[in-house]
Design an enzyme around this catalytic site. Sequence first.
Site, PDB file in Angstrom:
ATOM      1  CG  ASN A  67       0.726   3.777 -12.302  1.00  0.00           C
ATOM      2  OD1 ASN A  67       0.293   4.643 -13.352  1.00  0.00           O
ATOM      3  ND2 ASN A  67       0.197   2.780 -12.058  1.00  0.00           N
ATOM      4  CG  ASP A  86      -1.905   1.335   1.265  1.00  0.00           C
ATOM      5  OD1 ASP A  86      -1.908   2.090   0.422  1.00  0.00           O
ATOM      6  OD2 ASP A  86      -2.546   1.390   1.907  1.00  0.00           O
ATOM      7  CE  LYS A 109      -2.944  11.445 -10.501  1.00  0.00           C
ATOM      8  NZ  LYS A 109      -2.357  10.603 -10.925  1.00  0.00           N
ATOM      9  CE1 TYR A 155      -6.192  11.157 -10.346  1.00  0.00           C
ATOM     10  CE2 TYR A 155      -7.102  13.069 -12.018  1.00  0.00           C
ATOM     11  CZ  TYR A 155      -6.956  11.838 -11.463  1.00  0.00           C
ATOM     12  OH  TYR A 155      -5.896  11.382 -12.905  1.00  0.00           O
ATOM     13  CB  SER A 172       0.553  13.916 -13.998  1.00  0.00           C
ATOM     14  OG  SER A 172       0.046  15.082 -12.850  1.00  0.00           O
ATOM     15  CB  SER A 173      -4.553  12.779 -14.751  1.00  0.00           C
ATOM     16  OG  SER A 173      -4.996  13.900 -15.306  1.00  0.00           O
TER      17      SER A 173
END
Length: 253
Positions: free
Chosen positions: A91, A64, A156, A152, A138-139
């Site tokens: 990731n 975890d 990121k 979120y 990231s995103s």
Amino acid sequence: MDLGLTNKIVLVTGGTRGIGRAIVEGFLAEGATVAFCARDGVAAHELAEELSVDGRVAVGSKVDVGDAEALALWVDATAEALGGIDVVVANVSALAIPENPDNWRTSFDVDLMGTVGLATAALPYLATSDAGAIVTISSVSGREIDFTVGPYGTMKAAIIHYTQGLAYQLASKGIRANTVSPGNTYFEGGVWQSIEANNPQLFAESLALNPTGRMARPDEIANAVVFLASSAASFVTGTNLVVDGALTRGVQL
């Protein structure tokens, strides 16, 4: 093109599903030895057995990443067992999108501190490698405001900032650090499949935003990760590589 990853030792967090699994498979295809972790230890071990064919070496473990001590112990144990570390890929995401106090804490612990913890634990080993590389995931939500605004998207964005700081701090030590920011990525069991089933309006609106008319496949994101980790990208550090099919329209400055 020879990416120079043969016999390199790669660690990937969250390696059993979606983008993470594609990243593991991508490095294995290049001849790397890959250790990966997931919260589901059974799934990790089963996947490692499945992928360890034709001379490929994959090792799956239960970890975890929100548990900083467990994450550091995994990094140390893996480095000792495999003989070092050349590449790490952070990731894992909690995908904690709704804005509430629990999701803020979970996103901080898993998305951000899971990334920081992996890089920090791996640094002593990366420093002894002739090809040390860190790749963080990231995103596009880290550079644009969308429906994930809140925990979120904020975490990121922090990952991009953190990684660029690492690149500057570690360049003199021969360690590179880059980020890949995926656009919407569709795979079986993934968040977009769930949205498609449970919120078809949001799915249709999100799909319509992409001029390619589709979402990414996990392997398309993994290809970018493998490239950035490789010797083919030896002078690339501090970049945020957006892989989104022209979904985002903002200019990176």
